[in-house]
Design a protein around this motif. Structure first.
Motif, PDB file in Angstrom:
ATOM      1  N   ASN B  56       0.826  -1.206   0.000  1.00 26.94           N
ATOM      2  CA  ASN B  56       0.000   0.000   0.000  1.00 26.94           C
ATOM      3  C   ASN B  56       0.865   1.262   0.000  1.00 26.94           C
ATOM      4  OD1 ASN B  56      -2.317  -1.464  -0.090  1.00 26.94           O
ATOM      5  ND2 ASN B  56      -2.955  -1.070   2.016  1.00 26.94           N
ATOM      6  N   TYR B  60       0.370   3.578  -3.077  1.00 32.50           N
ATOM      7  CA  TYR B  60      -0.488   4.758  -2.876  1.00 32.50           C
ATOM      8  C   TYR B  60       0.223   5.953  -2.240  1.00 32.50           C
ATOM      9  CZ  TYR B  60      -3.855   0.982  -3.477  1.00 32.50           C
ATOM     10  OH  TYR B  60      -4.529  -0.105  -3.943  1.00 32.50           O
ATOM     11  N   ASP B  83       3.751   6.321   6.304  1.00 36.16           N
ATOM     12  CA  ASP B  83       4.110   7.040   5.091  1.00 36.16           C
ATOM     13  C   ASP B  83       3.624   8.475   5.184  1.00 36.16           C
ATOM     14  OD1 ASP B  83       1.416   7.482   3.691  1.00 36.16           O
ATOM     15  OD2 ASP B  83       1.360   5.309   4.006  1.00 36.16           O
ATOM     16  N   ILE B  88      -5.885   8.360   3.571  1.00 34.08           N
ATOM     17  CA  ILE B  88      -7.019   7.581   3.058  1.00 34.08           C
ATOM     18  C   ILE B  88      -8.306   8.291   3.468  1.00 34.08           C
ATOM     19  CG2 ILE B  88      -8.032   5.267   2.934  1.00 34.08           C
ATOM     20  CD1 ILE B  88      -5.393   4.227   4.201  1.00 34.08           C
ATOM     21  N   ILE B  94     -13.882   1.861   3.830  1.00 36.35           N
ATOM     22  CA  ILE B  94     -13.018   0.697   3.626  1.00 36.35           C
ATOM     23  C   ILE B  94     -13.146  -0.285   4.789  1.00 36.35           C
ATOM     24  CG2 ILE B  94     -10.607  -0.075   3.492  1.00 36.35           C
ATOM     25  CD1 ILE B  94     -10.033   2.601   2.020  1.00 36.35           C
ATOM     26  N   TYR B  99     -16.092  -0.797   0.466  1.00 37.04           N
ATOM     27  CA  TYR B  99     -15.283  -0.196  -0.593  1.00 37.04           C
ATOM     28  C   TYR B  99     -14.948  -1.235  -1.660  1.00 37.04           C
ATOM     29  CZ  TYR B  99     -10.974   1.699  -2.678  1.00 37.04           C
ATOM     30  OH  TYR B  99     -10.000   2.112  -3.542  1.00 37.04           O
ATOM     31  N   SER B 101     -12.315  -1.847  -4.504  1.00 36.73           N
ATOM     32  CA  SER B 101     -11.039  -1.359  -5.018  1.00 36.73           C
ATOM     33  C   SER B 101     -10.963  -1.508  -6.531  1.00 36.73           C
ATOM     34  CB  SER B 101      -9.900  -2.140  -4.373  1.00 36.73           C
ATOM     35  OG  SER B 101      -8.678  -1.781  -4.945  1.00 36.73           O
ATOM     36  N   THR B 103      -7.832  -0.979  -7.818  1.00 29.02           N
ATOM     37  CA  THR B 103      -6.414  -1.269  -7.997  1.00 29.02           C
ATOM     38  C   THR B 103      -6.031  -2.656  -7.504  1.00 29.02           C
ATOM     39  OG1 THR B 103      -6.198   0.011  -5.974  1.00 29.02           O
ATOM     40  CG2 THR B 103      -5.476   1.068  -8.000  1.00 29.02           C
ATOM     41  N   GLY B 104      -6.874  -3.253  -6.695  1.00 25.16           N
ATOM     42  CA  GLY B 104      -6.516  -4.563  -6.154  1.00 25.16           C
ATOM     43  C   GLY B 104      -7.764  -5.303  -5.738  1.00 25.16           C
ATOM     44  N   LEU B 105      -7.591  -6.277  -4.858  1.00 20.93           N
ATOM     45  CA  LEU B 105      -8.750  -7.034  -4.390  1.00 20.93           C
ATOM     46  C   LEU B 105      -9.501  -6.292  -3.285  1.00 20.93           C
ATOM     47  CD1 LEU B 105      -7.378 -10.691  -4.192  1.00 20.93           C
ATOM     48  CD2 LEU B 105      -8.667  -9.621  -6.029  1.00 20.93           C
ATOM     49  N   GLY B 106      -8.868  -5.231  -2.761  1.00 21.48           N
ATOM     50  CA  GLY B 106      -9.513  -4.460  -1.709  1.00 21.48           C
ATOM     51  C   GLY B 106      -9.588  -5.178  -0.378  1.00 21.48           C
ATOM     52  N   GLY B 108      -6.590  -5.694   1.473  1.00 22.00           N
ATOM     53  CA  GLY B 108      -5.322  -5.457   2.168  1.00 22.00           C
ATOM     54  C   GLY B 108      -5.503  -4.989   3.604  1.00 22.00           C
ATOM     55  N   LEU B 109      -6.217  -3.881   3.772  1.00 20.95           N
ATOM     56  CA  LEU B 109      -6.389  -3.323   5.115  1.00 20.95           C
ATOM     57  C   LEU B 109      -7.315  -4.189   5.964  1.00 20.95           C
ATOM     58  CD1 LEU B 109      -6.621   0.509   4.335  1.00 20.95           C
ATOM     59  CD2 LEU B 109      -4.748  -0.713   5.454  1.00 20.95           C
TER      60      LEU B 109
HETATM   61  N1  LIG Z   1      -0.877   4.003   2.699  1.00 20.21           N
HETATM   62  C1  LIG Z   1      -1.920   4.435   1.962  1.00 20.21           C
HETATM   63  N2  LIG Z   1      -1.959   5.722   1.504  1.00 20.21           N
HETATM   64  C2  LIG Z   1      -3.010   6.169   0.789  1.00 20.21           C
HETATM   65  N3  LIG Z   1      -4.074   5.398   0.424  1.00 20.21           N
HETATM   66  C3  LIG Z   1      -4.093   4.107   0.840  1.00 20.21           C
HETATM   67  C4  LIG Z   1      -3.027   3.555   1.623  1.00 20.21           C
HETATM   68  N4  LIG Z   1      -3.323   2.271   1.902  1.00 20.21           N
HETATM   69  C5  LIG Z   1      -4.509   2.030   1.320  1.00 20.21           C
HETATM   70  N5  LIG Z   1      -4.984   3.117   0.674  1.00 20.21           N
HETATM   71  C6  LIG Z   1      -6.293   3.248  -0.018  1.00 20.21           C
HETATM   72  O1  LIG Z   1      -7.147   2.316   0.596  1.00 20.21           O
HETATM   73  C7  LIG Z   1      -7.698   1.422  -0.361  1.00 20.21           C
HETATM   74  C8  LIG Z   1      -7.837   0.031   0.225  1.00 20.21           C
HETATM   75  O2  LIG Z   1      -6.579  -0.565   0.449  1.00 20.21           O
HETATM   76  P1  LIG Z   1      -6.467  -2.136   0.546  1.00 20.21           P
HETATM   77  O3  LIG Z   1      -7.438  -2.586   1.561  1.00 20.21           O
HETATM   78  O4  LIG Z   1      -5.044  -2.476   0.730  1.00 20.21           O
HETATM   79  O5  LIG Z   1      -7.001  -2.650  -0.856  1.00 20.21           O
HETATM   80  P2  LIG Z   1      -6.326  -2.524  -2.316  1.00 20.21           P
HETATM   81  O6  LIG Z   1      -4.903  -2.105  -2.129  1.00 20.21           O
HETATM   82  O7  LIG Z   1      -6.435  -3.901  -2.885  1.00 20.21           O
HETATM   83  O8  LIG Z   1      -7.132  -1.506  -3.059  1.00 20.21           O
HETATM   84  C9  LIG Z   1      -6.776   1.484  -1.561  1.00 20.21           C
HETATM   85  O9  LIG Z   1      -7.470   1.226  -2.744  1.00 20.21           O
HETATM   86  C10 LIG Z   1      -6.251   2.910  -1.489  1.00 20.21           C
HETATM   87  O10 LIG Z   1      -7.149   3.773  -2.159  1.00 20.21           O
END
Ligand SMILES: Nc1ncnc2c1ncn2[C@@H]1O[C@H](COP(=O)(O)OP(=O)(O)O)[C@@H](O)[C@H]1O
Ligand SMILES: [Mg+2]
Lengths: 149, 147
Positions: B56, B60, B83, B88, B94, B99, B101, B103-106, B108-109
């Motif tokens: 991330n 991002y 960072d 966010i 999220i 949410y 995503s 860019t990914g599977l959404g 991560g967090l």
């Molecule tokens: N460190 C970060 N700085 C800014 N935006 C972030 C950060 N981490 C996550 N995000 C935002 O949160 C969203 C969800 O992140 P995540 O759950 O990792 O899913 P994904 O990366 O698969 O989209 C991302 O799509 C991004 O928009």
């Protein structure tokens, strides 16, 4: 660091066997997709067997890449099967709520082969004995190829 | 391979600038697990979470770092991913699982929150700090053998 992470694609009849191992970097995963898709087209493969036995970690990005590979391969007429995922990796993905949607996942490489319609046929003892006897009893010229296994 | 990171007290710091730094972050995560003798699912949770948070940052926020620390009194592996990216803005959405995503599977967090024993995130337009921790002490379970 990536030197050891070359993509290995092993042709197996009309399938491709792709063993992954270690820490799979993003670059490596992307190379893998390109290489596999090229090989499907060039070698007219109908199946892609991705074996994950040696993979250390699967995160959501690598899962997404594998799903992308599987989808693209499907559009080219090839089916993708994942095998050998370690229990702890499966547990982690499950806990994270990640599903490998649309990809067939099986436990072992044998299951993956089975899913491609490739099964082992073991010649019976009896047949083997027959072959040995025949070669001993001097069907000399044909025996070599006949008894080969 | 060495744990080439800046050592700050007993903390290991892995700078994250792009996706090739993820391998380094995962390697340090694995070494940290080894240090406290956890493996299998316990270790996998730590490494996968680190991979998600570091990614991330690379994706991002462009630059940031992941800090690793072993808290021996609480028997916890503490990981801080920080960072100075854009933050966010839709964090609530999220974390509520609403949410989608692009860019990914959404996962991560949310996935990291589910895997970690402690999960805390603070975000503002000045950046994001995710703090997670994993217990490594002997659990009161039927498992008897430890190495
Ligand atoms: N460190 C970060 N700085 C800014 N935006 C972030 C950060 N981490 C996550 N995000 C935002 O949160 C969203 C969800 O992140 P995540 O759950 O990792 O899913 P994904 O990366 O698969 O989209 C991302 O799509 C991004 O928009
Ligand atoms: Mg992410």
């Amino acid at each position: 660091m990536d030197d050891i992470n070359y993509v290995t694609c092993i042709p197996l009849w009309d399938c491709l066997l792709v063993p992954l191992h270690g820490d799979v970097s993003d670059t490596h995963a992307d190379e893998l997709v390109t290489e596999v898709l090229e090989r499907i087209q060039r070698d007219e493969c109908f199946g892609v067997l991705v074996d994950l036995s040696g993979v250390w970690t699967l995160d959501s990005h690598l899962c997404a890449t594998l799903a992308r590979l599987s989808l693209a391969a499907k559009m080219m007429g090839a089916k993708t099967v994942l095998s050998g995922m370690k229990p702890e990796i499966a547990m982690t993905l499950e806990a994270m709520g990640i599903e490998l949607r649309g990809i067939e996942t099986v436990a072992t490489l044998e299951d993956a082969l089975g899913s491609m319609g490739i099964t082992r046929v073991r010649r019976s003892r009896h047949d083997d004995d027959d072959l040995v006897m025949r070669s001993l009893l001097g069907g000399s010229n044909e025996s070599d190829s006949g008894a080969k296994r | 391979m060495t744990l080439a990171a800046t050592t700050d007290d007993e903390e290991l710091v892995v700078p994250i600038a792009n996706e090739s730094d993820l391998n380094h972050a995962r390697m340090v995560a694995r070494e940290t697990c080894k240090l406290v003798a956890i493996r299998g699912y316990q270790a996998q949770k730590v490494v996968t979470t680190v991979s998600e948070l570091a990614r991330n940052i690379a994706r991002y926020a462009q630059t940031g770092r992941v800090r690793f620390r072993v808290d021996t009194s609480d028997e916890m592996i503490v990981v801080i991913a920080e960072d100075s990216g854009p933050g966010i803005s839709n964090l609530d959405e999220i974390l509520a699982g609403q949410y989608r995503s692009r860019t990914g599977l959404g996962r991560g967090l949310l996935g990291s929150r589910d895997l970690a024993d402690v999960f805390d995130i603070q975000t503002s337009p000045a950046g994001t700090i995710v703090k997670i921790a994993f217990r490594y002490g002997q659990r009161k379970s039927w498992t008897t053998s430890t190495t």
